[in-house]
Motif scaffolding. Structure first.
Motif, PDB file in Angstrom:
ATOM      1  N   ARG A  21      49.729 -13.651   9.449  1.00  0.00           N
ATOM      2  CA  ARG A  21      50.981 -13.326   8.752  1.00  0.00           C
ATOM      3  C   ARG A  21      52.040 -12.882   9.752  1.00  0.00           C
ATOM      4  O   ARG A  21      53.228 -13.211   9.602  1.00  0.00           O
ATOM      5  CB  ARG A  21      50.734 -12.229   7.723  1.00  0.00           C
ATOM      6  N   TRP A  22      51.635 -12.111  10.771  1.00  0.00           N
ATOM      7  CA  TRP A  22      52.582 -11.586  11.758  1.00  0.00           C
ATOM      8  C   TRP A  22      53.060 -12.672  12.721  1.00  0.00           C
ATOM      9  O   TRP A  22      54.260 -12.793  12.979  1.00  0.00           O
ATOM     10  CB  TRP A  22      51.902 -10.456  12.524  1.00  0.00           C
ATOM     11  N   LEU A  23      52.130 -13.471  13.241  1.00  0.00           N
ATOM     12  CA  LEU A  23      52.515 -14.518  14.189  1.00  0.00           C
ATOM     13  C   LEU A  23      53.466 -15.530  13.557  1.00  0.00           C
ATOM     14  O   LEU A  23      54.426 -15.979  14.191  1.00  0.00           O
ATOM     15  CB  LEU A  23      51.267 -15.256  14.699  1.00  0.00           C
ATOM     16  N   LEU A  24      53.189 -15.902  12.323  1.00  0.00           N
ATOM     17  CA  LEU A  24      53.951 -16.968  11.674  1.00  0.00           C
ATOM     18  C   LEU A  24      55.086 -16.449  10.800  1.00  0.00           C
ATOM     19  O   LEU A  24      55.944 -17.224  10.389  1.00  0.00           O
ATOM     20  CB  LEU A  24      53.008 -17.824  10.822  1.00  0.00           C
ATOM     21  N   ASP A  25      55.081 -15.150  10.496  1.00  0.00           N
ATOM     22  CA  ASP A  25      56.038 -14.570   9.559  1.00  0.00           C
ATOM     23  C   ASP A  25      56.000 -15.332   8.239  1.00  0.00           C
ATOM     24  O   ASP A  25      57.030 -15.678   7.656  1.00  0.00           O
ATOM     25  CB  ASP A  25      57.450 -14.577  10.156  1.00  0.00           C
ATOM     26  N   GLN A  26      54.774 -15.592   7.771  1.00  0.00           N
ATOM     27  CA  GLN A  26      54.553 -16.304   6.513  1.00  0.00           C
ATOM     28  C   GLN A  26      53.400 -15.643   5.771  1.00  0.00           C
ATOM     29  O   GLN A  26      52.461 -15.145   6.390  1.00  0.00           O
ATOM     30  CB  GLN A  26      54.194 -17.775   6.765  1.00  0.00           C
ATOM     31  N   GLU A  27      53.467 -15.664   4.447  1.00  0.00           N
ATOM     32  CA  GLU A  27      52.352 -15.167   3.652  1.00  0.00           C
ATOM     33  C   GLU A  27      51.252 -16.230   3.554  1.00  0.00           C
ATOM     34  O   GLU A  27      51.530 -17.437   3.605  1.00  0.00           O
ATOM     35  CB  GLU A  27      52.811 -14.774   2.245  1.00  0.00           C
ATOM     36  N   ILE A  83      39.368 -20.815   6.171  1.00  0.00           N
ATOM     37  CA  ILE A  83      40.609 -21.589   6.299  1.00  0.00           C
ATOM     38  C   ILE A  83      41.697 -20.957   5.436  1.00  0.00           C
ATOM     39  O   ILE A  83      41.491 -20.714   4.246  1.00  0.00           O
ATOM     40  CB  ILE A  83      40.389 -23.054   5.887  1.00  0.00           C
ATOM     41  N   PHE A  84      42.847 -20.681   6.061  1.00  0.00           N
ATOM     42  CA  PHE A  84      44.012 -20.163   5.347  1.00  0.00           C
ATOM     43  C   PHE A  84      45.043 -21.270   5.207  1.00  0.00           C
ATOM     44  O   PHE A  84      45.227 -22.080   6.117  1.00  0.00           O
ATOM     45  CB  PHE A  84      44.705 -19.022   6.117  1.00  0.00           C
ATOM     46  N   GLU A  85      45.754 -21.244   4.089  1.00  0.00           N
ATOM     47  CA  GLU A  85      46.975 -22.034   3.927  1.00  0.00           C
ATOM     48  C   GLU A  85      48.130 -21.052   3.833  1.00  0.00           C
ATOM     49  O   GLU A  85      48.007 -20.009   3.179  1.00  0.00           O
ATOM     50  CB  GLU A  85      46.903 -22.879   2.648  1.00  0.00           C
ATOM     51  N   THR A  86      49.249 -21.357   4.469  1.00  0.00           N
ATOM     52  CA  THR A  86      50.395 -20.459   4.411  1.00  0.00           C
ATOM     53  C   THR A  86      51.522 -21.071   3.584  1.00  0.00           C
ATOM     54  O   THR A  86      51.540 -22.289   3.323  1.00  0.00           O
ATOM     55  CB  THR A  86      50.944 -20.131   5.811  1.00  0.00           C
ATOM     56  N   GLU A  87      52.457 -20.227   3.208  1.00  0.00           N
ATOM     57  CA  GLU A  87      53.589 -20.682   2.399  1.00  0.00           C
ATOM     58  C   GLU A  87      54.451 -21.694   3.140  1.00  0.00           C
ATOM     59  O   GLU A  87      55.185 -22.464   2.509  1.00  0.00           O
ATOM     60  CB  GLU A  87      54.429 -19.490   1.963  1.00  0.00           C
ATOM     61  N   GLY A  88      54.378 -21.717   4.462  1.00  0.00           N
ATOM     62  CA  GLY A  88      55.155 -22.668   5.246  1.00  0.00           C
ATOM     63  C   GLY A  88      54.402 -23.933   5.584  1.00  0.00           C
ATOM     64  O   GLY A  88      54.902 -24.765   6.348  1.00  0.00           O
TER      65      GLY A  88
END
Length: 340
Positions: free
Chosen positions: A185-191, A217-222
């Motif tokens: 979340r911090w590196l990408l600034d995405q939830e 595996i995570f998926e992000t909002e971006g």
């Protein structure tokens, strides 16, 4: 604070992490002192306090917070005890550094979030220490610069030599992969919006009842895909690595933390035995940053929102692990207090 501006800190919980913070505040950190220590073990806490000039011993966090020499609180007790200590700190309007997890689940984290909002200002920095690691900080700066273009994927490896008896599949998520959840979340600034957990055949090193290793595996909002190899009984040491795959290049950290030696036909370095040694510098920077900000009357670093978001992602991860399917993360809308 004292007339010299020194921050008087009450350390709540004096187990491995709490004792290390007592040492850090006493021997490493500038601008702060341990004014009180708190633990349910009265004999243990008295022994620690007796070794620190001007330090008081308590078994009740609220009593420690009422000590006139205490200006701030560092919570290092077990996660289930965090909510009560945080709410007591809010009652006293004291600044807090709270070790992760903020609380053990999203519902209790949300209660803390709502309580801090009622104060009208932030009081808590959550102890996600990887944000203060030199390599992660360099990776964050590089990704933010845009030099490599947009980030498309991130590969993570999180390996422990050993884990204590009783370590469970849920702890793989809640105690270990939670760090990758926050750092993503911090590196990408995405939830993070969804979690999937895959299990290869278990290692012969895994104790009965623990499916180790696993791939999370995570998926992000971006639209970024992030994978985490979590391997908690690799036997060879403690290792944390990350590689960001971007449009115009890649960036990798975690391969080398020490000198490389060429000798007698071989080359190599060392691998840290555990997280305390690997992230010692990060813990030092984290606590110093908290002390410095508190003395300025500010609150910086990971917020209660970050603690709540990590808890919500953990819950999705545990469900994905148990149910063998992709699980979406449920988050409330981010309150204005945490939009910066």
């Amino acid at each position: 604070m004292t007339s010299h501006g020194t921050l008087g800190v009450a350390v709540i919980g004096t187990g491995r992490m709490g004792a290390d913070h007592v040492r850090r505040l006493t021997d490493v950190t500038s601008g702060a002192r341990v004014a009180a220590v708190v633990d349910i073990d009265a004999e243990r806490v008295k022994g620690i306090a007796d070794g620190i000039e001007g330090c008081a011993a308590y078994t009740d966090p609220a009593q420690a917070m009422a000590d006139p020499g205490v200006n701030a609180v560092l919570i290092a007790s077990p996660g289930p005890a965090h909510e009560a200590a945080l709410l007591a700190a809010f009652e006293a309007d004291l600044p807090v550094l709270c070790e992760k997890p903020l609380t053990p689940d999203a519902a209790s984290a949300l209660r803390v979030l709502e309580a801090e909002q009622k104060l009208g200002h932030r009081r808590v920095q959550v102890g996600f220490m990887r944000r203060y690691d030199r390599e992660y900080m360099k990776l964050k700066a590089l990704l933010d610069s845009g030099e490599l273009g947009r980030t498309l994927m991130v590969h993570n490896r999180h390996r422990n030599a050993e884990v204590p008896p009783g370590y469970t599949n849920q702890m793989l998520i809640n105690d270990s992969v939670v760090h990758e959840m926050d750092i993503t979340r911090w590196l990408l600034d995405q939830e993070i919006t969804a979690v999937t957990v895959l299990r290869p055949r278990p290692s012969g090193n895994a104790p009965e009842g623990l499916d180790d290793p696993q791939l999370v595996i995570f998926e992000t909002e971006g639209g970024v895909l992030v994978d985490v190899e979590i391997n908690v009984r690799c036997r060879f040491g403690y290792q944390v690595q990350a590689e960001a795959v971007c449009e115009n290049g890649t960036a990798r950290m975690g391969d080398v933390h020490d000198i490389l030696v060429n000798h007698a036909g071989r080359w190599g370095g060392t691998i840290a035995p555990d997280y305390v040694e690997r992230f010692e510098d990060a813990y030092d920077r984290e606590v110093q940053a908290w002390v410095d900000a508190t003395r300025r009357g500010e609150v910086t670093g990971p917020s209660v929102w970050d603690g709540y978001a990590a808890a919500a992602v953990c819950e999705a991860g545990v469900r994905a692990q148990a149910e063998g399917r992709r699980v979406e993360v449920e988050l409330i809308e981010r309150p204005a207090l945490y939009r910066a």
